[in-house]
Design a protein around this motif. Structure first.
Motif, mmCIF file in Angstrom:
data_model
loop_
_atom_site.group_PDB
_atom_site.id
_atom_site.type_symbol
_atom_site.label_atom_id
_atom_site.label_comp_id
_atom_site.label_asym_id
_atom_site.label_seq_id
_atom_site.Cartn_x
_atom_site.Cartn_y
_atom_site.Cartn_z
ATOM 1 N N LEU A 80 -26.675 -2.404 -8.074
ATOM 2 C CA LEU A 80 -26.588 -1.000 -7.679
ATOM 3 C C LEU A 80 -25.790 -0.847 -6.387
ATOM 4 C CD1 LEU A 80 -30.241 0.128 -8.478
ATOM 5 C CD2 LEU A 80 -28.171 0.824 -9.692
ATOM 6 N N LEU A 81 -25.976 -1.784 -5.451
ATOM 7 C CA LEU A 81 -25.203 -1.732 -4.205
ATOM 8 C C LEU A 81 -23.722 -1.914 -4.481
ATOM 9 C CD1 LEU A 81 -27.532 -3.823 -1.856
ATOM 10 C CD2 LEU A 81 -27.118 -1.357 -1.747
ATOM 11 N N GLU A 82 -23.383 -2.802 -5.423
ATOM 12 C CA GLU A 82 -21.977 -3.021 -5.765
ATOM 13 C C GLU A 82 -21.439 -1.967 -6.709
ATOM 14 O OE1 GLU A 82 -21.093 -6.882 -7.173
ATOM 15 O OE2 GLU A 82 -21.626 -7.883 -5.306
ATOM 16 N N GLY A 83 -22.362 -1.302 -7.456
ATOM 17 C CA GLY A 83 -21.928 -0.303 -8.422
ATOM 18 C C GLY A 83 -21.293 -0.898 -9.658
ATOM 19 N N ARG A 84 -21.707 -2.132 -10.014
ATOM 20 C CA ARG A 84 -21.057 -2.788 -11.154
ATOM 21 C C ARG A 84 -22.065 -3.668 -11.891
ATOM 22 N NH1 ARG A 84 -18.347 -7.719 -11.773
ATOM 23 N NH2 ARG A 84 -18.673 -8.167 -9.564
ATOM 24 N N VAL A 85 -22.132 -3.476 -13.200
ATOM 25 C CA VAL A 85 -22.909 -4.337 -14.083
ATOM 26 C C VAL A 85 -22.015 -4.702 -15.260
ATOM 27 C CG1 VAL A 85 -24.874 -4.479 -15.650
ATOM 28 C CG2 VAL A 85 -25.139 -3.348 -13.452
ATOM 29 N N TRP A 87 -28.881 7.340 -7.426
ATOM 30 C CA TRP A 87 -27.589 7.594 -6.792
ATOM 31 C C TRP A 87 -26.451 6.848 -7.482
ATOM 32 C CZ3 TRP A 87 -25.654 4.640 -2.006
ATOM 33 C CH2 TRP A 87 -24.416 5.144 -1.593
ATOM 34 N N ARG A 88 -26.663 5.555 -7.767
ATOM 35 C CA ARG A 88 -25.569 4.730 -8.269
ATOM 36 C C ARG A 88 -25.607 4.504 -9.769
ATOM 37 N NH1 ARG A 88 -23.074 2.019 -4.002
ATOM 38 N NH2 ARG A 88 -21.474 1.638 -5.576
ATOM 39 N N GLY A 89 -26.765 4.702 -10.409
ATOM 40 C CA GLY A 89 -26.888 4.406 -11.826
ATOM 41 C C GLY A 89 -25.908 5.146 -12.728
ATOM 42 N N PRO A 90 -25.726 6.472 -12.549
ATOM 43 C CA PRO A 90 -24.813 7.189 -13.455
ATOM 44 C C PRO A 90 -23.384 6.665 -13.452
ATOM 45 C CG PRO A 90 -26.215 8.726 -12.252
ATOM 46 C CD PRO A 90 -26.442 7.371 -11.643
ATOM 47 N N ALA A 91 -22.974 5.977 -12.394
ATOM 48 C CA ALA A 91 -21.595 5.471 -12.327
ATOM 49 C C ALA A 91 -21.384 4.256 -13.211
ATOM 50 C CB ALA A 91 -21.237 5.110 -10.886
ATOM 51 N N MET A 92 -22.476 3.600 -13.638
ATOM 52 C CA MET A 92 -22.341 2.383 -14.441
ATOM 53 C C MET A 92 -22.382 2.742 -15.925
ATOM 54 S SD MET A 92 -24.631 -0.330 -12.264
ATOM 55 C CE MET A 92 -26.119 0.634 -12.381
ATOM 56 N N ALA A 93 -21.325 3.378 -16.385
ATOM 57 C CA ALA A 93 -21.273 3.835 -17.773
ATOM 58 C C ALA A 93 -21.143 2.646 -18.705
ATOM 59 C CB ALA A 93 -20.099 4.793 -17.967
#
Length: 660
Positions: A194-199, A331-337
């Protein structure tokens, strides 16, 4: 002196945990390689300090140092050495030291085995683990110091709770904590992502082995606790839906869903947001269990403490860690589509169904566990939610889950057709139907056990069908070509064998549960020479006599069990009295076999008669045999190099080979 050294080691561990939090997270934010590189040495230093503190606690218990309050309250010179050592973690303060030691072991394992992790991700994971350690180290030093002194020293200790003086419970907490705290690693990976915004697929591969190890240990811990309750508490059952039992089941359900969801992330880069959420939930449920056991809000044989102030501290930690993580997720979850797409009928779809059913079961268990407390707090109503509610609410979720478990591994990725899968499962369905009908015919048309036997055979034969399909056992023109099948079996990944064993292990557990549904029992007051008939056996009370143990005295009954005139076994149930603490316990006598258990418990004596509670528990050992198989399946999967080795390492090797 040992106690002071132990206390100093815990204080040093707190300082190192604080450094492990600040330095690598600050380095990751500034992309400073030197600061990030400090994460590993700090994690190892924190581990050494925690190990020193725990070792000092073990020494204090081993030598029965009665100048330490914790030893006085939980040990005694007459106890066997195993229970002296187990007393170190058989109480609130010591169990928390074990908790942070295992957390430090997890941090050391990430530092030692995560060499292929990207530097930034590794630094953030270790920083989050350090942050978790800071909270619990502060909790220990502020409210739960295990090295507090008493002066003058007591003549001797008060002894450990007699029901805890058992080998099963001596090893139950460490296994359970390895599961609970193991999910802290997946939590740290989720927060770092989540901190990196990437999975991505590599993240899913890194998370899987940690989730699998934690799940395997938690499975063993729950099974060992259930087995202890079965033979030590003398009630003849294996699961009572006790709130603290439920607290251990919740992270197991969430962890099971996480395991399957991480596979979809790794293979298809789908369900990324959902998998991160499950990683947060699994550790959140672990912290909830820690709160319930130590806050005093529950009365249970499993509870360690009854201290509302400590409960408030742990509740604050729970809100900080889980509340903060969920705020970050919002905050960051929606960005990881998600990037991978799949049809509803596919292996991905089957895993989604698995997740929905497991999480629904967790929601039912959570609501049933917490609602009595909220009803008391909000409305002043004392209500009880027991086995009838849980059994009725869980069954509708279990049936489709079991049906999907056998079919899911046979579904191809992305898009599938149902008919080919059903064709490969026809013999599993036939075996399940036969088991169901035979049980209905010979067990008095008892629907619950019949469904259990049918579901068990469906899972076991479904796991066999999965392996048979992978090695093409029945697809050769000659129908059964053992040589070719054996060659494919030797090359089959260990993860496939492990998954099939875990699914079959659940089927074996269901066999035991179904058999317990056909168990019979009898409560009788017998005089020596009298007998009763139960389960086709004759149970005769021969005598009752005194017995002496290392730190207890007992009344021991001799019960001869025979069938058709031939002696099957002789049982010796006991009622033990512990002078230290003036406590009486029952010791069940159990003769275990593959077909079930012959189980006897001794009650009160009155007017020359002894009360005996007798049980004939069909297939009871299979409950715990299945749990061992599930954990063994997880261990076999962990030996698969494809799970243990991170994806980027493979990619680097491929790139280097291409350059060469």
């Amino acid at each position: 002196m040992i106690a002071e050294l132990g206390h100093f080691a815990l204080a040093l561990a707190l300082a190192l945990a604080l450094a492990q939090t600040v330095v690598p997270l600050w380095g990751a934010a500034r992309h400073d390689a030197r600061l990030m590189a400090a994460a590993g040495p700090l994690a190892f230093g924190h581990l050494l300090a925690c190990a020193a503190g725990f070792a000092a606690l073990l020494v204090a218990f081993a030598v029965n140092d009665t100048s330490v309050v914790n030893v006085v309250q939980n040990s005694h010179s007459a106890k066997p050495m195993l229970y002296k050592l187990a007393g170190a973690w058989g109480n609130h303060e010591g169990s928390m030291v074990l908790w942070v030691l295992i957390l430090a072991l997890c941090g050391g394992a990430v530092a030692g085995f995560g060499r292929d992790l990207p530097t930034t991700l590794k630094a953030r994971v270790l920083g989050v683990l350090g942050l978790v350690a800071v909270g619990f180290m502060a909790f220990i030093l502020a409210t739960s110091n295990p090295f507090g002194r008493v002066w003058p020293p007591a003549p001797d200790g008060q002894g450990l709770n007699p029901v805890l003086q058992d080998p099963g419970l001596a090893f139950h907490p460490p296994l359970l904590y390895l599961g609970y705290v193991g999910f802290a690693v997946t939590f740290a990976f989720a927060v770092a992502a989540l901190l990196e915004g990437r999975v991505d697929a590599a993240w899913g591969r890194w998370v899987r082995p940690w989730a699998l190890a934690a799940w395997s240990f938690l499975t063993l811990g729950i099974a060992l606790g259930s087995w202890w309750a079965y033979y030590e508490l003398g009630w003849g059952g294996y699961w009572f839906w006790d709130p603290v039992e439920n607290a251990s089941l919740l992270p197991w359900l969430a962890g099971t869903a996480l395991l399957h969801s991480a596979v979809v992330v790794e293979k298809r880069e789908a369900l990324k947001v959902w998998t991160v959420l499950l990683a947060l939930l699994a550790f959140g449920f672990s912290l909830l269990g820690t709160f319930l056991v130590r806050s005093g809000v529950l009365n249970s044989v499993h509870a360690f403490a009854n201290d509302p102030e400590r409960g408030v501290f742990i509740l604050a930690l729970l809100l900080f860690y889980i509340g903060g993580a969920f705020a970050l997720f919002a905050w960051r979850g929606p960005a990881m589509a998600p990037t991978g797409m799949f049809a509803p009928l596919s292996r991905e779809g089957g895993l989604v169904l698995n997740n929905l059913l497991l999480c629904s079961a967790a929601a039912v268990v959570l609501a049933g566990t917490l609602w009595p407390m909220f009803a008391d707090l909000l409305f002043g109503q004392k209500i009880s939610v027991g086995p009838p509610f849980f059994n009725t609410a869980i069954l509708p979720l279990t049936v489709p889950l079991v049906l999907a478990m056998a079919a899911g591994p046979l579904l191809p990725w992305k898009r599938a057709k149902l008919w080919p899968v059903l064709q490969r499962l026809w013999w599993a369905a036939l075996g399940a139907a036969a088991a169901l009908l035979l049980c209905l015919a010979f067990a008095g048309w008892r629907v619950g056990p019949a469904l259990g036997f049918g579901a068990a055979l469906w899972l076991i034969l479904g796991a066999a069908a999965d392996i048979a399909d992978r090695i093409a056992l029945f697809r050769h023109p000659r129908f059964l070509h053992l040589g070719a099948a054996w060659s494919r079996a030797k090359g089959l990944p260990r993860a496939a064998w492990g998954a099939a064993m875990a699914h079959a292990g659940l089927g074996v557990t269901l066999l035991g549960v179904a058999g317990m549904g056909l168990a019979t029992d009898n409560l009788s007051a017998l005089r020596p020479g009298q007998s009763v008939t139960l389960g086709g056996y004759e149970w005769r009370l021969d005598k009752v006599e005194d017995a002496i143990g290392p730190n207890w005295s007992a009344r021991r009954a001799t019960v001869t069990v025979s069938r058709n005139g031939a002696t099957v076994t002789v049982l010796h149930p006991e009622r033990r009295f512990f002078p230290v603490g003036r406590t009486t316990t029952t010791e069940a006598a159990i003769e275990t076999g593959l077909s079930g258990d012959l189980y006897a418990v001794m009650g009160e004596e009155q007017d020359g008669a002894t009360v005996l509670r007798l049980h004939h528990n069909l297939l009871a050992p299979w409950i715990w045999l299945g749990a061992v198989l599930m954990a063994l399946g997880g261990a076999i999967s962990l030996t698969d190099r494809r799970i243990r080795v991170a994806a980027p390492a493979t990619k680097r090797a491929t790139a280097m080979a291409a350059k060469a």
